[in-house]
Write an enzyme that holds these catalytic residues in place. Structure first.
Site, short mmCIF file in Angstrom:
data_model
loop_
_atom_site.label_atom_id
_atom_site.label_comp_id
_atom_site.label_asym_id
_atom_site.label_seq_id
_atom_site.Cartn_x
_atom_site.Cartn_y
_atom_site.Cartn_z
N ARG A 186 0.86 -1.19 0.00
CA ARG A 186 0.00 0.00 0.00
C ARG A 186 0.89 1.23 0.00
O ARG A 186 1.47 1.58 1.02
CB ARG A 186 -0.90 -0.01 1.24
CG ARG A 186 -2.11 0.92 1.15
CD ARG A 186 -2.77 1.10 2.50
NE ARG A 186 -2.03 2.04 3.31
CZ ARG A 186 -1.96 2.01 4.64
NH1 ARG A 186 -2.59 1.08 5.33
NH2 ARG A 186 -1.26 2.91 5.29
N HIS B 162 -3.86 4.81 4.36
CA HIS B 162 -4.95 3.83 4.33
C HIS B 162 -6.15 4.39 3.58
O HIS B 162 -6.70 3.77 2.67
CB HIS B 162 -5.34 3.43 5.76
CG HIS B 162 -6.63 2.67 5.83
ND1 HIS B 162 -6.75 1.40 5.33
CD2 HIS B 162 -7.84 3.00 6.32
CE1 HIS B 162 -8.00 0.98 5.52
NE2 HIS B 162 -8.67 1.94 6.11
N TYR C 107 2.56 5.85 11.79
CA TYR C 107 2.98 4.49 12.14
C TYR C 107 3.95 3.86 11.13
O TYR C 107 4.35 2.73 11.27
CB TYR C 107 1.75 3.57 12.27
CG TYR C 107 0.79 3.65 11.09
CD1 TYR C 107 1.04 2.93 9.93
CD2 TYR C 107 -0.33 4.48 11.13
CE1 TYR C 107 0.20 3.03 8.83
CE2 TYR C 107 -1.19 4.57 10.03
CZ TYR C 107 -0.92 3.85 8.90
OH TYR C 107 -1.76 3.95 7.81
#
Ligand SMILES: Cc1ncc(C[n+]2csc(CCOP(=O)(O)OP(=O)(O)O)c2C)c(N)n1
Ligand SMILES: [Mg+2]
Lengths: 321, 356
Positions: free
Chosen positions: B254, B258, B267
């Site tokens: 990815r 998100h 993160y």
């Protein structure tokens, strides 16, 4: 503090005092939760007390039960309301009845936190109001705070409660309301409604995010209305409701969840049982429609607002007693 | 003690990240035109993605989940489907919709919070499923329906690495094995479920191996290699028509946040995503096409321009659409609205009228 800070602070207070408290949920660790409610707690208390869980809601609730019956006090998080439905099996068939089934040998001190409700133009399944499903289960307490101060006191009480609590946090007001909130721990008792504003002409009963608009509506109408914040929707504080309606003779109930079998229906039934002869007008309810929460483009049409609340109040007040 | 069973997890890569064919034997049978079409669909998917992120930033659509980096996994698998096959996607599969012929405007519309954009006629892709993993059993059920109807068709369920933690995934796989469902399970392992790296999602080394427990084949493919994804999906579909399910794990990454509501830097170090740029699925495919003289630079440019126009037209036409009638928020609950709900319908109409 806003409500996010207040809840974070409550968790921090309780974790500092009680090592048996553990948190688990999706993205609650390093990410601090998608609403940042658990921000900083993983760093402070470690990954074994603030656990990033695999993506599995039923699993989160199921393992929380296992931890709870072996002496921990789990405070799991479900990321969004729509996904709290998959935990119903564990809540209904287990958490709610462990004390009863074991005749008190085991009990289940879990506080399940989850955001609730619409108003932030979120994706499908992220704006739901499923509190009634849980309120219908015997053995489960359902708490929904109406602001930062309330949230902290109620959450601490929920965590200290020896039985399972579903704690729904209205996401629409996560950051919308700022209040003075003490840094030190304090409690607000569960099962006790709060008379936010006293009055004699009508009783308005609500909970969660709509307290704010309800109060605004009442102020604008310049009448002598009593406003009750339920705080806990199960068990209901029938006593406070009945004595208020006995005094005012009129009631309006406000909640975002759909009308059919919503909490308002139960409140109306209890008023019927306890204050029927004091009523001077039919009770009105302002609720969501009995349809699927529309996507963002029509969210505002579905949601409540001050005008809808004012209209209901005016209607009830206009009935000659 | 003796060993009574041993298992293997195959891995397929045809095109490496430099654009070189590393496994000629596995090369799928695709004409030059088809290869060019695949490239066009990947470019279209990326252009759609970039436009969506921009529209979201400008407040013209709401939360959007980017497919950046997953173009090969989505286009390659969807292109392998035959007309009667049906896909059950999650919320990130815009490339699957576009490959199956959905118009960009429908996808934009959905992200504007308009129910009319959720489904498109004649593309055989079901509505996006946002509750993670909940669509996987639907793919199994659809595959069971095809088996029952003795139809030469299959269902493909799309899901992420995160969803493999859910009961839905395991239940769906088990049913598919037991009932010989015409089903392909396509996992895009993009190595993250919001903030959780796949290594913390599961102790298993691969997702593919999870199929073994349910009695059928699991394969890992290089998910940024469109030829491998296409080949694996084509083979799996052929098997699925005869009642043999397959789990395909497309190992990808990815590249973006998100969703537009997420900030991945919280993160994941930005350098980490940067490192994956050299595995870009479009770059390597283009390199291959140029070297093999299937595509010229000029044709590549033309594709870019064509795609840009398509996306721009999509924006224009979705923004020109009038909102649907307010009463439709309740009108589609049942085939016929129960009389009991008519007062609510009337109230909705009235309120919408008043707020005009
Ligand atoms: C049942 C459920 N739980 C939580 C969420 C919130 N959520 C949305 S996407 C996501 C992560 C999904 O990860 P993965 O399956 O790997 O798919 P990806 O997003 O990487 O495509 C989460 C936790 C959700 N949509 N559904
Ligand atoms: Mg993922």
């Amino acid at each position: 503090m806003n409500m996010v800070d207040a809840i974070n602070n409550a968790l921090d207070n309780e974790m500092a005092n009680d090592k048996s408290i553990v948190l688990l949920g999706e993205d609650i660790g390093e990410d601090g939760g998608v609403f940042r409610v658990t921000d900083g707690l993983a760093k402070k208390y470690g990954n074994n007390r603030v656990m990033d869980s695999p993506l599995a809601e039923a699993g989160i609730m199921g393992v929380s039960i296992g931890m709870a019956v072996m002496g921990l006090k789990p405070v799991p998080e479900i990321q969004f309301d729509g996904f709290s439905i998959t935990i119903l099996d564990q809540v209904y068939n287990h958490a709610s009845r462990i004390r009863n089934r074991s005749r008190g040998l085991y009990h289940c001190p879990i506080t399940l936190r989850c955001p609730i409700g619409g108003g932030i133009r979120a994706l499908e399944h992220h704006s739901e109001s499923p509190e009634t499903f849980f309120a219908h289960i015997p053995g489960i307490k359902v708490v929904i705070p109406s602001g930062p101060y309330e949230a902290k006191g109620l959450l601490i009480s929920s965590i200290r409660d020896p039985d399972p609590v579903i704690f729904y946090e209205p996401k629409r007001i996560y950051r919308a309301i700022k209040e003075d909130v003490p840094e030190k721990p304090y409690t607000i008792p569960l099962g006790k409604a709060n008379i936010v504003r006293e009055g004699k002409s009508l009783t308005l009963i609500t909970y969660g995010s709509w307290l704010r608009e309800s109060l605004e509506a009442v102020e604008e109408l310049k009448t002598d209305i009593e406003v009750i914040d339920l705080r806990t929707i199960s068990p209901l504080d029938t006593g406070t409701i009945i004595s208020s309606v006995k005094k005012t003779g009129r009631a309006v109930i406000v909640h975002e969840a759909p009308k059919n079998l919503g909490i308002a229906a139960e409140i109306m039934a209890r008023i019927n049982e306890g204050a029927f002869y004091s009523l001077e007008a039919p009770i009105e309810r302002v609720t969501g429609y009995d349809t699927i929460m529309p996507l963002a483009s029509y969210e505002q049409l579905y949601l409540l607002n001050k005008e809808k609340i004012k209209k209901a109040i005016t209607k009830v007040l206009s009935v000659k007693g | 003690m003796k060993i009574i069973k041993k298992f293997e997890v195959p891995y397929l890569q045809i095109l490496d990240e430099t654009g070189k064919i590393v496994s000629k034997r596995e090369m799928p049978k695709l004409s030059k035109e088809e290869l060019k079409k695949l490239y066009y669909l990947m470019v279209l998917s990326r252009a759609f993605d970039e436009e969506s992120i921009l529209l979201q930033r400008q407040g013209r659509i709401y939360t959007y989940a980017s497919l950046y980096g997953q173009e090969a996994a989505q286009v390659g698998s969807a292109y392998a489907l035959e007309k009667d096959d049906i896909a059950f996607p999650s919320f990130r599969e815009h490339g699957v919709y576009l490959t199956r012929g959905a118009k960009p405007e429908a996808l934009f519309l959905y992200h504007k919070g308009d129910e009319r954009g959720a489904s498109s006629k004649d593309v055989n892709v079901f509505m996006p499923s946002i509750p993670v993993g909940s669509q996987i059993p639907h793919a199994t059920g659809a595959g069971m329906a095809f088996a029952y109807q003795k139809k030469k068709a299959a269902a493909i369920g799309y899901f992420g690495d995160g969803s493999t933690s859910k009961g839905d995934f395991h239940e769906a796989m088990n049913f598919a094995g037991v009932f010989n469902a015409h089903t392909v399970f396509l996992c895009q392992n993009n190595q993250f479920a919001i903030s959780l790296p796949v290594a913390e999602q599961t102790e298993a080394e691969t997702i593919a191996q999870k199929a073994i427990a349910y009695g059928f084949k699991g394969i890992r493919v290089d998910g940024n290699d469109i030829l491998a994804v296409y080949k694996a999906t084509k083979d799996a579909l052929t098997e699925a028509y005869t009642g043999k399910p397959t789990l395909i794990e497309c190992l990808t990454y990815r590249m973006g946040d998100h969703t537009t509501s997420d900030d991945a830097s919280k993160y994941r170090k930005p350098e980490e995503a940067k490192k994956h740029e050299k595995f870009d699925p479009l770059l390597r495919f283009k390199k291959y096409l140029i070297k093999a003289k299937i595509l010229t630079e000029a044709e590549g440019k033309k594709i870019q321009e064509q795609v840009k126009k398509e996306v721009e037209e999509g924006v224009k036409s979705f923004e020109a659409m009038k909102p649907y009638p307010a009463e439709d928020i309740i009108n589609y609950l049942f085939e016929k609205l129960p009389d009991e709900l008519i007062p609510e319908l009337d109230e909705i109409k009235k309120i919408a009228e008043e707020s005009k």
